[in-house]
Design an enzyme around this catalytic site. Structure first.
Site, mmCIF file in Angstrom:
data_model
loop_
_atom_site.group_PDB
_atom_site.id
_atom_site.type_symbol
_atom_site.label_atom_id
_atom_site.label_comp_id
_atom_site.label_asym_id
_atom_site.label_seq_id
_atom_site.Cartn_x
_atom_site.Cartn_y
_atom_site.Cartn_z
ATOM 1 N N TYR A 142 16.687 -3.035 -13.364
ATOM 2 C CA TYR A 142 16.453 -3.359 -11.945
ATOM 3 C C TYR A 142 17.304 -4.550 -11.519
ATOM 4 C CZ TYR A 142 13.541 -4.357 -7.772
ATOM 5 O OH TYR A 142 13.077 -4.582 -6.494
ATOM 6 N N GLU A 193 19.929 -6.133 -12.892
ATOM 7 C CA GLU A 193 21.395 -6.032 -12.977
ATOM 8 C C GLU A 193 21.942 -4.984 -12.017
ATOM 9 O OE1 GLU A 193 23.085 -8.223 -14.188
ATOM 10 O OE2 GLU A 193 22.326 -8.984 -16.073
ATOM 11 N N ARG A 223 1.514 -3.221 -9.100
ATOM 12 C CA ARG A 223 1.888 -4.586 -8.718
ATOM 13 C C ARG A 223 0.653 -5.474 -8.612
ATOM 14 N NH1 ARG A 223 6.907 -3.424 -4.640
ATOM 15 N NH2 ARG A 223 5.913 -1.416 -4.319
ATOM 16 N N VAL A 238 -0.758 -7.587 -6.397
ATOM 17 C CA VAL A 238 -1.713 -7.615 -5.276
ATOM 18 C C VAL A 238 -2.517 -6.308 -5.220
ATOM 19 C CG1 VAL A 238 -1.947 -7.734 -2.761
ATOM 20 C CG2 VAL A 238 -0.367 -9.289 -3.929
ATOM 21 N N PHE A 270 -5.034 -6.240 -8.243
ATOM 22 C CA PHE A 270 -6.189 -7.142 -8.121
ATOM 23 C C PHE A 270 -7.141 -6.654 -7.019
ATOM 24 C CE2 PHE A 270 -4.027 -11.267 -9.946
ATOM 25 C CZ PHE A 270 -4.041 -10.683 -11.209
ATOM 26 N N GLN A 283 2.053 -18.268 -14.401
ATOM 27 C CA GLN A 283 3.311 -17.900 -13.699
ATOM 28 C C GLN A 283 3.027 -17.802 -12.202
ATOM 29 O OE1 GLN A 283 1.383 -15.848 -15.499
ATOM 30 N NE2 GLN A 283 1.757 -13.689 -15.133
ATOM 31 N N THR A 284 4.043 -18.117 -11.394
ATOM 32 C CA THR A 284 3.814 -18.129 -9.942
ATOM 33 C C THR A 284 4.598 -17.025 -9.236
ATOM 34 O OG1 THR A 284 5.650 -19.613 -9.388
ATOM 35 C CG2 THR A 284 3.541 -20.651 -9.993
ATOM 36 N N ARG A 285 4.054 -16.625 -8.077
ATOM 37 C CA ARG A 285 4.741 -15.736 -7.155
ATOM 38 C C ARG A 285 4.421 -16.219 -5.751
ATOM 39 N NH1 ARG A 285 6.413 -14.462 -11.419
ATOM 40 N NH2 ARG A 285 6.831 -12.380 -12.264
HETATM 41 P P1 NAD Z 1 8.482 1.639 -3.229
HETATM 42 O O1 NAD Z 1 8.585 2.090 -4.643
HETATM 43 O O2 NAD Z 1 7.166 1.678 -2.554
HETATM 44 O O3 NAD Z 1 9.502 2.452 -2.316
HETATM 45 C C1 NAD Z 1 10.743 2.910 -2.770
HETATM 46 C C2 NAD Z 1 11.033 4.248 -2.090
HETATM 47 O O4 NAD Z 1 12.325 4.700 -2.509
HETATM 48 C C3 NAD Z 1 10.034 5.329 -2.470
HETATM 49 O O5 NAD Z 1 9.646 6.064 -1.329
HETATM 50 C C4 NAD Z 1 10.806 6.207 -3.448
HETATM 51 O O6 NAD Z 1 10.342 7.540 -3.483
HETATM 52 C C5 NAD Z 1 12.220 6.071 -2.911
HETATM 53 N N1 NAD Z 1 13.262 6.309 -3.919
HETATM 54 C C6 NAD Z 1 13.364 5.726 -5.139
HETATM 55 N N2 NAD Z 1 14.456 6.200 -5.786
HETATM 56 C C7 NAD Z 1 15.044 7.077 -4.938
HETATM 57 C C8 NAD Z 1 16.206 7.887 -5.034
HETATM 58 N N3 NAD Z 1 16.974 7.905 -6.135
HETATM 59 N N4 NAD Z 1 16.521 8.669 -3.974
HETATM 60 C C9 NAD Z 1 15.754 8.675 -2.849
HETATM 61 N N5 NAD Z 1 14.638 7.945 -2.719
HETATM 62 C C10 NAD Z 1 14.302 7.148 -3.755
HETATM 63 O O7 NAD Z 1 9.097 0.164 -3.176
HETATM 64 P P2 NAD Z 1 9.103 -0.903 -1.983
HETATM 65 O O8 NAD Z 1 8.236 -2.006 -2.375
HETATM 66 O O9 NAD Z 1 8.899 -0.237 -0.682
HETATM 67 O O10 NAD Z 1 10.600 -1.417 -2.090
HETATM 68 C C11 NAD Z 1 11.599 -1.006 -1.168
HETATM 69 C C12 NAD Z 1 12.883 -1.752 -1.458
HETATM 70 O O11 NAD Z 1 12.673 -3.148 -1.337
HETATM 71 C C13 NAD Z 1 13.429 -1.510 -2.861
HETATM 72 O O12 NAD Z 1 14.825 -1.374 -2.795
HETATM 73 C C14 NAD Z 1 13.042 -2.756 -3.614
HETATM 74 O O13 NAD Z 1 13.951 -3.036 -4.634
HETATM 75 C C15 NAD Z 1 13.081 -3.810 -2.513
HETATM 76 N N6 NAD Z 1 12.192 -4.939 -2.830
HETATM 77 C C16 NAD Z 1 10.841 -4.822 -2.695
HETATM 78 C C17 NAD Z 1 10.021 -5.912 -3.007
HETATM 79 C C18 NAD Z 1 8.525 -5.850 -2.854
HETATM 80 O O14 NAD Z 1 7.847 -6.851 -3.112
HETATM 81 N N7 NAD Z 1 7.932 -4.775 -2.405
HETATM 82 C C19 NAD Z 1 10.597 -7.091 -3.477
HETATM 83 C C20 NAD Z 1 11.969 -7.167 -3.626
HETATM 84 C C21 NAD Z 1 12.769 -6.084 -3.274
HETATM 85 N N1 UDP Z 2 0.479 -9.283 -12.994
HETATM 86 C C1 UDP Z 2 -0.766 -9.542 -13.508
HETATM 87 N N2 UDP Z 2 -1.699 -8.543 -13.496
HETATM 88 C C2 UDP Z 2 -1.444 -7.322 -12.974
HETATM 89 C C3 UDP Z 2 -0.163 -7.062 -12.426
HETATM 90 C C4 UDP Z 2 0.782 -8.069 -12.461
HETATM 91 O O1 UDP Z 2 -1.056 -10.652 -13.986
HETATM 92 O O2 UDP Z 2 -2.351 -6.480 -12.988
HETATM 93 C C5 UDP Z 2 1.474 -10.385 -12.978
HETATM 94 C C6 UDP Z 2 2.832 -10.029 -13.571
HETATM 95 O O3 UDP Z 2 2.835 -10.234 -14.974
HETATM 96 C C7 UDP Z 2 3.734 -10.997 -12.816
HETATM 97 C C8 UDP Z 2 3.069 -11.144 -11.448
HETATM 98 O O4 UDP Z 2 1.719 -10.722 -11.626
HETATM 99 O O5 UDP Z 2 3.730 -12.255 -13.451
HETATM 100 C C9 UDP Z 2 3.715 -10.295 -10.369
HETATM 101 O O6 UDP Z 2 3.816 -8.974 -10.843
HETATM 102 P P1 UDP Z 2 4.347 -7.774 -9.964
HETATM 103 O O7 UDP Z 2 4.420 -6.576 -10.854
HETATM 104 O O8 UDP Z 2 3.580 -7.657 -8.718
HETATM 105 O O9 UDP Z 2 5.828 -8.197 -9.508
HETATM 106 P P2 UDP Z 2 7.049 -8.933 -10.203
HETATM 107 O O10 UDP Z 2 7.229 -10.154 -9.386
HETATM 108 O O11 UDP Z 2 6.751 -9.255 -11.632
HETATM 109 O O12 UDP Z 2 8.173 -7.966 -10.082
#
Ligand code: NAD
Ligand code: UDP
Length: 310
Positions: free
Chosen positions: A142, A144, A183, A185, A188, A206-208
């Site tokens: 993811y 890289e 994930r 949130v 939990f 760890q923090t987020r």
């Molecule tokens: P998600 O998994 O809910 O949504 C991703 C969507 O992309 C899904 O509908 C999935 O079916 C589709 N998808 C995946 N691979 C595909 C492919 N090869 N072809 C077509 N569709 C494909 O994730 P999200 O949380 O909505 O994330 C959306 C974007 O935001 C991602 O690019 C993710 O890396 C980025 N992002 C999200 C977060 C977050 O906290 N949610 C944080 C950082 C970056």
């Molecule tokens: N985490 C946790 N319990 C869970 C799911 C995640 O303690 O049931 C922790 C995970 O190890 C990380 C943080 O919560 O430290 C955020 O995890 P998440 O998968 O939401 O996103 P990340 O920021 O790691 O991509």
């Protein structure tokens, strides 16, 4: 009215973005292969397609003005399930949307991630920090591939003048998250509502920093519509930083749950801290989150209780 393509439009952030763009009266195409997305969350015209394959331009008869590239599994259990697929999605997906943008002279926005900072040695992280990623660990597929996608975006801009925008999203939560995507949130809240133990990985220190999705969507759209010469990368996130343990306590309290906190093994390479410096977004986009975590979590808890009681 704009003609807009959102890849990954049926996912958590994509669905919230498509919903807003449709409500604004735009012509929206939601492209998705449903590997983690939901058919219940499609707003606009569905194009079922995998971004690893080239995207046929002939299906957009009147061209495209904007492309938001969100397609990519984003939760660690999902992106680690088939790491090669994840890498191909980020890298080939970037190439395929950029080709489409070049053809239509459309603006194209890449959803990059705070994961490009890896295990950050600075807190908060600003956009000039170059990151600290383990390039052969379990998160590398993811981290890289997202770094590579950023590099391809900037090369298209330099080589072809493509109108690019790059955002780095920090942990986001809210309505239309998948209850089972693993994930923090969603885990939990669903655990607390079901009276199950809240699973803390490691010691929970760890923090987020967690951002409510409506704020994020506003930031994404502002970035897309910002002056053409502002390319990013720009951080989008909420600087409110919690330890995972404090987040568990907060969700337990907001759900009035009797659940216990239990401790599980920490996955490898799990970053110890994460907090965005959003000065650039404030100055260039006049954007900052408006919804505090208590309000955002309450709305998300309401959403999950409705989904789980269906
Ligand atoms: P998600 O998994 O809910 O949504 C991703 C969507 O992309 C899904 O509908 C999935 O079916 C589709 N998808 C995946 N691979 C595909 C492919 N090869 N072809 C077509 N569709 C494909 O994730 P999200 O949380 O909505 O994330 C959306 C974007 O935001 C991602 O690019 C993710 O890396 C980025 N992002 C999200 C977060 C977050 O906290 N949610 C944080 C950082 C970056
Ligand atoms: N985490 C946790 N319990 C869970 C799911 C995640 O303690 O049931 C922790 C995970 O190890 C990380 C943080 O919560 O430290 C955020 O995890 P998440 O998968 O939401 O996103 P990340 O920021 O790691 O991509």
């Amino acid at each position: 009215m704009k003609k807009i393509l959102v890849t990954g439009g049926a996912g958590f952030i994509g669905a919230n973005l498509c919903k807003r763009l449709v409500e604004e009266g735009n012509q929206v195409y939601c492209l998705d292969n449903f590997c983690t997305g939901s058919r219940e969350h499609v707003f606009g015209k569905l194009i079922e397609h995998d971004v690893i394959e080239p995207i046929d331009p002939s299906q957009f008869e009147n061209g495209l003005d904007e492309i938001y590239n969100l397609a990519c599994p984003a939760s660690p259990p999902h992106y680690q399930r088939d790491p090669i697929f994840t890498t191909k999605t980020s890298v080939f997906g970037a190439l395929n949307v950029l080709e489409l943008a070049k053809k239509f002279d459309a603006r194209v926005l890449q959803s990059s991630t705070s994961e490009v900072y890896g295990e950050p040695l600075e807190n908060p992280q600003n956009e000039n920090y170059r990151g600290n990623v383990n390039c052969h660990g379990i998160r590398a597929c993811y981290d890289e591939s997202k770094r590579c996608a950023e590099s391809i975006f900037f090369d298209y801009h330099r080589m072809h003048g493509t109108k690019i925008k790059v955002i780095r999203i920090f942990n986001t939560y809210g309505e239309m998250m998948d209850a089972n995507d693993g994930r923090v949130v969603s885990n939990f809240i669903t655990q607390a509502l079901a009276g199950k133990d809240l699973t803390i990985y490691g010691d929970g220190s760890q923090t987020r920093s967690i951002c409510y999705v409506e704020d994020l969507v506003e930031g994404i759209i502002r970035m897309m519509r910002s002056p053409e010469d502002f390319l990013g990368p720009v951080n989008l996130g909420n600087p409110e930083e919690y330890s995972v343990k404090d987040l568990a306590e907060k969700i337990k309290q907001l759900t009035k749950s009797e659940s216990k906190l239990v401790y599980r093994e920490l996955p490898s390479d799990d970053p110890t801290q994460r907090r965005p410096d959003i000065s650039l977004a404030k100055s260039k986009l006049n954007w900052q989150p408006r919804i505090d975590s208590t309000t955002g979590l309450q709305k998300t808890i309401k959403y999950f209780s409705e989904v789980l009681n269906r």
